[in-house]
Design a protein around this motif. Structure first.
Motif, PDB file in Angstrom:
ATOM      1  N   SER A   1       0.918  -1.220  -0.155  1.00 27.24           N
ATOM      2  CA  SER A   1       0.095  -0.235  -0.014  1.00 27.24           C
ATOM      3  C   SER A   1       0.988   1.107   0.015  1.00 27.24           C
ATOM      4  O   SER A   1       0.231   2.451  -0.646  1.00 27.24           O
ATOM      5  CB  SER A   1      -0.774   0.108   1.128  1.00 27.24           C
ATOM      6  OG  SER A   1      -1.842  -1.123   1.346  1.00 27.24           O
TER       7      SER A   1
ATOM      8  N   ASP B   1      -6.023  -1.952  -4.648  1.00 29.73           N
ATOM      9  CA  ASP B   1      -5.310  -2.497  -3.441  1.00 29.73           C
ATOM     10  C   ASP B   1      -6.463  -3.355  -2.410  1.00 29.73           C
ATOM     11  O   ASP B   1      -7.321  -2.690  -2.042  1.00 29.73           O
ATOM     12  CB  ASP B   1      -5.077  -1.149  -2.621  1.00 29.73           C
ATOM     13  CG  ASP B   1      -3.737  -1.458  -1.688  1.00 29.73           C
ATOM     14  OD1 ASP B   1      -3.576  -2.767  -1.341  1.00 29.73           O
ATOM     15  OD2 ASP B   1      -3.421  -0.875  -0.852  1.00 29.73           O
ATOM     16  N   GLU B   2      -6.197  -4.477  -2.843  1.00 28.00           N
ATOM     17  CA  GLU B   2      -7.042  -5.381  -2.218  1.00 28.00           C
ATOM     18  C   GLU B   2      -8.647  -5.258  -2.542  1.00 28.00           C
ATOM     19  O   GLU B   2      -9.268  -5.229  -1.462  1.00 28.00           O
ATOM     20  CB  GLU B   2      -6.658  -5.712  -0.770  1.00 28.00           C
ATOM     21  CG  GLU B   2      -5.667  -6.016  -0.387  1.00 28.00           C
ATOM     22  CD  GLU B   2      -5.304  -6.524   1.131  1.00 28.00           C
ATOM     23  OE1 GLU B   2      -6.231  -6.976   1.869  1.00 28.00           O
ATOM     24  OE2 GLU B   2      -4.158  -6.238   1.523  1.00 28.00           O
TER      25      GLU B   2
ATOM     26  N   GLN C   1      -7.073   0.634  -0.332  1.00 25.06           N
ATOM     27  CA  GLN C   1      -7.437  -0.382   0.577  1.00 25.06           C
ATOM     28  C   GLN C   1      -8.669  -0.294   1.887  1.00 25.06           C
ATOM     29  O   GLN C   1      -9.544  -1.100   1.861  1.00 25.06           O
ATOM     30  CB  GLN C   1      -6.195  -1.033   1.333  1.00 25.06           C
ATOM     31  CG  GLN C   1      -6.226  -2.289   2.075  1.00 25.06           C
ATOM     32  CD  GLN C   1      -4.850  -2.530   2.707  1.00 25.06           C
ATOM     33  OE1 GLN C   1      -3.791  -2.112   2.635  1.00 25.06           O
ATOM     34  NE2 GLN C   1      -4.919  -3.659   3.680  1.00 25.06           N
TER      35      GLN C   1
END
Ligand SMILES: Nc1ncnc2c1ncn2[C@@H]1O[C@H](COP(=O)(O)OP(=O)(O)OP(=O)(O)O)[C@@H](O)[C@H]1O
Ligand SMILES: [Mg+2]
Lengths: 253, 307
Positions: free
Chosen positions: B44, B159-160, B84
């Motif tokens: 991240s 991000d995820e 995220q």
């Protein structure tokens, strides 16, 4: 310049406070009017600050300016700290908006809130007593520069504070005392000499004094001098804020 | 093909914490790139540097040849990032949020049709005028994806994106992201679901402790020799007690009827296992071997670095 981006952020900020108008617009008007009711009731007739100006009339511009100041500050500072704490400031930070555009949007929105609330106080207050303008231009000029100063201070506070209570500290230990002790309720000529001198170091004093000149044509100091001080103060704050925003201090660490 | 994301010698400190220790990576246009690594690896942080949300202490990052610090206006127009964290603005509805986000990029009403298309594709049509506060977590995640795409960025970093998203939605999200990829977008993805990365990504980088410890095509990574380890699942008619001593050292898991052995090339073969089990009087109902998957490689790499 990314004009549409700037306009979007400006309108977003306007929407943000107008969606909670009870708290952001009406509550401060009511507070100012309560001050007006109480103080004018107690002091009307006992005090005449300027010749031919009743105490209630004297109080109105002071309360207006205090309201303008406090709300301009509250708007930019609370918007910034809220979006920092909840994390949604990233939606602004990852766009092509420059630090200058971000500064301008936050400041203009805060000015709008400050001036709106100030005008609201005026509209209700003239039902108490008749207050006209000696020089509307001066009054407007001070309302705008004064709220710009406080909007900018609000951005600095919002950037600096990591938590709500740090911001509350900034508000309660700096903004509130400076605005209360700036001559809202009195003329500094009625103060002991020492306090008169100290008041001259309070930049808020010049904003209120100059603003009041716009109503009555009398003031504690020359309004042109007040305007100069206010603008110099604004210039320093703007430069500081822009360099903070450009460096990414606390926002892009 | 030119470079979509160029990361050169990027360093990042958080106080004493050395989060990125000189990352160098190039992601080509049109790639589907996986950025993997355990919690705290620095994924991240690296993405935040690409997006301008964090400043690097050293090194350079450019998006389609636009430096993210010097020419941030250009770099950010080419980049869409899905963060995220599930962040949202509680003052606005889904449609308002998307229109505001597009506005920041200088896009006005001419972009509304695309926003409606996004709302549709992300299956948010019935929530379009609902306040962000009133959405479920998965729906907020979809709005985040929408926000990253309002300006049709060529490079999309996720991000995820599937953390906390149910199975059905995850599938539809993948279909959507694959569609973006097929339309020519460069995709960078982080995920802790390694099957996802294995199914989707062309190339993969594995980060650990702020360093790139592997960078290869998926095929090359999967073909890596990690000591020829394979798993053998054996299902028995009855639980076996005790397990023959010759096999005890290679038992990976034992669940009564089922035993998982870990084989590696040199020592014991499948036949050896079967022979020993039969001699011990066991009846074998089923036998299964498992090929190396990304998870085995991942664990091997991470542990290799740790030791
Ligand atoms: N704002 C911050 N301040 C201090 N340290 C930070 C900050 N952000 C990240 N870190 C630290 O930097 C390291 C890398 O964090 P990062 O969030 O990049 O990891 P990650 O690979 O994304 O992990 P995850 O898979 O858990 O999301 C961690 O040790 C983390 O604690
Ligand atoms: Mg992460």
């Amino acid at each position: 310049m990314n004009w549409l981006g700037l306009r979007t952020l400006f309108f977003k900020e306007i929407l943000r406070f107008s969606k909670v108008y009870l708290q952001t617009l009406f509550a401060p008007m009511v507070t100012a009017l309560l001050y007006l009711l109480v103080f004018s009731h107690i002091l009307e007739g006992r005090l005449e600050v300027y010749e031919g100006v009743s105490y209630t009339a004297f109080l109105i511009p002071g309360l207006m300016m205090m309201t303008i100041i406090q709300n301009a500050f509250a708007n930019s500072s609370s918007s910034l700290i809220q979006s920092k704490v909840t994390g949604n400031l990233i939606f602004v930070l990852l766009t092509p908006l420059s630090h200058f555009e971000i500064y301008l949007a936050f400041t203009l929105a805060a000015i709008v809130r400050g001036v709106f609330v100030g005008v609201g106080v005026y509209v209700v207050a003239i039902s108490f007593t008749d207050v006209g303008f000696y020089n509307l231009g001066y009054a407007l000029l001070f309302a705008l520069t004064g709220s710009a100063v406080l909007a900018t201070l609000g951005i600095i506070a919002g950037i600096w504070a990591d938590k709500f209570d740090q911001l509350a500290g900034f508000t309660n230990f700096l903004i509130m005392p400076l605005s209360f002790l700036s001559g809202v309720f009195y003329s500094i000529h009625s103060l002991p000499p020492v306090w008169q001198e100290i008041s001259r170091f309070n930049p808020f004093f010049y904003m209120i004094d100059g603003f009041r000149y716009g109503f009555f044509g009398v003031s504690d100091v020359d309004p042109r001098f007040s305007l100069l001080i206010t603008n110099a103060f604004l210039a320093v704050l703007v430069l500081l804020t822009l360099s903070l925003l450009r460096s990414g201090y606390k926002l892009r660490d | 093909m030119s470079t979509a994301i160029n990361i050169a010698q990027v360093h990042k400190y958080y106080g004493n914490l050395y989060a990125l220790k000189g990352i160098t990576l190039q992601i080509e246009r049109g790639e589907f790139f996986g950025l993997l690594g355990p919690n705290g690896a620095g994924k991240s942080t690296l993405i935040n540097i690409m997006a301008g949300l964090t400043r690097a202490n050293g090194g350079r990052v450019s998006i389609l040849d636009h430096d993210v610090a010097k020419h941030y206006r250009f770099a950010r127009r080419c980049l869409g990032v899905v963060p995220q964290e599930l962040v949202f603005d509680p003052f606005f509805t889904v449609r308002e949020v998307l229109r505001i986000q597009a506005g920041y990029f200088g896009l006005g009403p001419e972009n509304y049709a695309w926003i409606d298309e996004l709302i549709d594709a992300l299956m948010l049509s019935d929530k379009a005028d609902t306040n962000m506060r009133a959405l479920s977590g998965g729906m907020k995640r979809r709005v985040l994806i929408g926000q990253a795409l309002v300006h049709k960025p060529e490079v999309v970093v996720l991000d995820e994106p599937t953390a906390g998203v149910d199975v059905e939605l995850r599938k539809s999200l993948w279909a959507f992201i694959e569609r973006l990829h097929n339309e020519g977008h460069t995709i960078v993805l982080t995920t802790h679901y390694l099957e996802e990365a294995e199914a989707l990504c062309d190339r993969i980088a594995i980060l650990n402790h702020g360093q790139v410890i592997a960078l290869d095509t998926k095929e090359a990574l999967l073909a890596r020799d990690i000591g020829g380890k394979r798993s053998l699942h054996v299902t028995l008619a009855r639980p076996l007690d005790p397990i023959p001593s010759a096999l005890r050292s290679i038992v990976k898991k034992e669940l009564g009827y089922e035993i998982v052995f870990e084989l590696n090339n040199e020592s014991v073969s499948i036949l050896d296992v079967v022979d020993s089990l039969r001699q011990a009087g066991a009846t074998i109902l089923d036998l299964q071997t498992e090929k190396t998957d990304l998870e085995d490689i991942f664990i091997d790499l991470i542990q290799g670095k740790a030791s």
